[in-house]
Write a protein that holds these residues in place. Structure first.
Motif: not given
Length: 320
Positions: A199-210
């Motif tokens: 598992l890798r997690t990516y916390e609350d990216l801005p929409q453009r980055d997501l």
């Protein structure tokens, strides 16, 4: 038209404020749940304007879009005694599936005169609105463009607050997915998940980055058991990602069979992901099919046109 609306669901509100009106967003100093103002992570037009809660009484408002029951009282307080549904036209937007016993969960606005708009036909079916007029306006989003590359051979998942929400969003299904094929989970408070192998997690990216990072994953996996139709799923399809999803709530209608794999069997989730991972050409074709379907069914223009029809009817007093 000048519309008072709270910033409650960021992705949905992003689509709504791209319409042809002026949008007044209550804003408090603490930017709390009742006064978030404009989005800080999504691109909103200038027509979405922040208004301090203490200044709302001086604003001319044509219509109120309510999304939580207590907003009726807030609006009356902040608008100088003008009550939605009595002194001002209003519509109530219901984002969610019922949280109580089915099929008998009574909607909090049931029995009133304010029309209720549901975001899916499934939600309209399962809520008991007790004769209150209901309308279905399915989601629509600004098209982020096809960005799928699938060059990272892992599953992509988008979910907010999975530890607290638990089984409803399929948090219990993440460990097996992560261990077997590798899972990258994006969203708010995903860093609270245990450190599962793979598992890798990516916390609350801005929409453009997501929208840049998510479509690099080979497959989008949608694990929600009991939520409304998540806009993250619609966004993934717009991005051109193939989808493996649970066949619950509205999802079987949102994801055509050729766009990936939809199932109610937990033992079929990982094999379906593996199948798409081992054949990039099949994955890419499934993503193209899903994108065509999503653009047609969940396009922004259709969404805004349907909302305009409802808003005009509510103001004119001719809404069902």
């Amino acid at each position: 038209m000048r519309i008072l609306i709270w910033h409650v669901r960021e992705a949905w509100t992003t689509a709504f404020v791209h319409g042809r009106h002026d949008y007044l967003l209550p804003t408090s100093l603490d930017r709390g749940p009742d006064g978030q103002g404009r989005s800080r992570t999504c691109e909103w037009p200038a027509a979405a304007r922040e208004v301090a809660t203490e200044a709302l009484a001086d604003e001319d408002v044509d219509l109120v879009v309510l999304q939580r029951p207590h907003e009726v009282g807030l609006a009356e307080k902040w608008l100088g005694g003008r009550r939605p549904g009595r002194d001002l036209p209003a519509v109530y937007l219901e984002h969610n599936t019922p949280a109580g016993a089915l099929p008998d969960t009574r909607h909090p606005m049931a029995g009133g005169s304010i029309p209720i708009v549901h975001v899916t036909g499934f939600n309209d079916l399962v809520w008991d609105c007790d004769g209150t007029p209901t309308i279905v306006i399915e989601h629509g989003i600004p098209d982020p463009g096809r960005r799928y590359t699938g060059d990272i051979e892992r599953a992509g998942v988008v979910v907010n607050d999975p530890v607290r929400r638990g089984r409803s969003v399929g948090a219990d299904l993440i460990p097996a997915l992560a261990e077997d094929v590798g899972a990258d989970v994006f969203g708010m408070r995903v860093d609270r998940l245990p450190a599962y192998h793979g598992l890798r997690t990516y916390e609350d990216l801005p929409q453009r980055d997501l929208h840049d990072h998510l479509p690099r994953r080979r497959v989008y996996v949608h694990l929600s058991r009991w939520t409304s139709l998540d806009l993250s799923l619609i966004e993934a399809m717009h991005l051109g990602m193939p989808v493996v999803a649970l066949a619950t709530t509205e999802t079987p209608l949102a994801v055509p069979h050729e766009a990936g794999f939809v199932t109610t069997r937990r033992d079929e989730i990982v094999p379906a992901v593996r199948h798409l991972m081992k054949d990039p050409d099949v994955a890419e074709e499934a993503g193209l099919i899903g994108r065509r379907h999503a653009r047609k069914r969940y396009g922004l223009d259709r969404f805004l046109d349907e909302w305009d029809d409802v808003l005009r009817a509510v103001v004119a007093g001719t809404a069902p």
